[in-house]
Design a protein around this motif. Structure first.
Motif, PDB file in Angstrom:
ATOM      1  N   GLN A   1       3.568   8.755  -6.967  1.00 43.29           N
ATOM      2  CA  GLN A   1       4.001  10.147  -6.812  1.00 43.29           C
ATOM      3  C   GLN A   1       5.408  10.348  -7.372  1.00 43.29           C
TER       4      GLN A   1
ATOM      5  N   ARG B   1       1.519   4.012  -3.318  1.00 41.40           N
ATOM      6  CA  ARG B   1       1.250   5.463  -3.255  1.00 41.40           C
ATOM      7  C   ARG B   1       2.526   6.263  -3.538  1.00 41.40           C
TER       8      ARG B   1
ATOM      9  N   GLU C   1       0.811  -1.217   0.000  1.00 37.99           N
ATOM     10  CA  GLU C   1       0.000   0.000   0.000  1.00 37.99           C
ATOM     11  C   GLU C   1       0.846   1.269   0.000  1.00 37.99           C
TER      12      GLU C   1
END
Length: 191
Positions: free
Chosen positions: A151, A147, A143
Motif C-alpha cells: 500500500q 500488506r 504478513e
C-alpha cells in the motif's frame, strides 16, 4: 501477532553506483564474497537464508543460497522493492534483512534484533549505533509488513525505507560495535 519462525534475506539488488556498478555482493572482502559473509552471519539466527538480487543470478546461486529477483511492478523504487519481494517470498512469521555490503556484521547483532522482535513482534526493529540508523539491518513481521508496504509503494512517491518504518511502527535496537556496521561503498573500503 506472535513470533513463530524466522527467515533471513541478504539484500543484493542495488545498482552499486559508487562501485562503478560492480555487483557488491559478489565483490571479495578479506577473500570471500560479501554476500557469503553476511549470509553466514544470518545463518545461526534464522532457519533459512536467501539472497535478493537482480543481476548475476547464477553467480549468486553458486554461493549456495536460493536467489530471488525483485517484483518487476515495483522495480525502481529502491531497497523497498527488494524488501517487498523478500516479504512475499518468506514462509515465516518474521523476516530478518541485511544489506550485502556490510561484511563485518555479526550474528550477535542479528540475535539482538531477534530478541527485540520476540518482545514486540508486531513492530519493525532496526539497528542503531553511534554512526546513525541502519534501517536495512532489520526484522519485520512478514504478513502485516507485506500488506502495509504494498500500500505504501502504491500511494507514495517517496521511497524512503525509514518513512515506511515510521508509518508502520518501528523501534531501534542499539548496537554498540560500530565496526560491525562497516558499509562498503567504494573500492577503498574493500581493503
Amino acid at each position: 501477532m506472535a513470533f513463530i519462525s524466522l527467515s533471513a534475506a541478504v539484500l543484493a539488488g542495488g545498482n552499486a553506483e559508487r562501485m562503478s556498478r560492480q555487483d557488491k555482493g559478489l565483490l571479495r572482502f578479506q577473500n570471500e564474497p560479501m554476500a557469503v559473509l553476511v549470509g553466514r552471519a544470518l545463518q545461526p539466527v534464522a532457519t533459512t537464508v536467501f539472497i535478493n538480487a537482480n543481476r548475476n543470478l547464477d553467480a549468486y546461486a553458486a554461493l549456495g543460497y536460493e536467489v530471488i529477483a525483485d517484483d518487476l511492478h515495483y522495480q525502481g523504487k529502491g531497497p523497498l522493492c527488494g524488501i517487498l519481494t523478500c516479504l512475499a517470498f518468506a514462509k515465516t512469521s518474521h523476516l530478518l534483512i541485511s544489506p550485502c555490503d556490510t561484511p563485518r556484521i555479526s550474528s550477535e547483532a542479528f540475535a539482538k534484533l531477534k530478541d527485540a522482535s520476540l518482545l514486540s513482534p508486531e513492530k519493525i526493529h532496526y539497528l542503531e549505533s553511534v554512526s546513525g540508523t541502519h534501517p536495512l539491518h532489520a526484522i519485520l513481521p512478514v504478513e502485516s509488513a507485506y500488506r502495509a508496504l504494498g500500500q505504501f509503494l502504491d500511494n507514495t512517491q517517496r521511497y524512503s525505507v525509514f518513512a515506511f518504518y515510521e508509518e508502520f511502527g518501528c523501534q531501534s535496537v542499539i548496537w554498540s560495535d560500530d565496526v560491525d556496521l562497516l558499509n562498503v561503498n567504494t573500492p577503498s573500503d574493500l581493503v
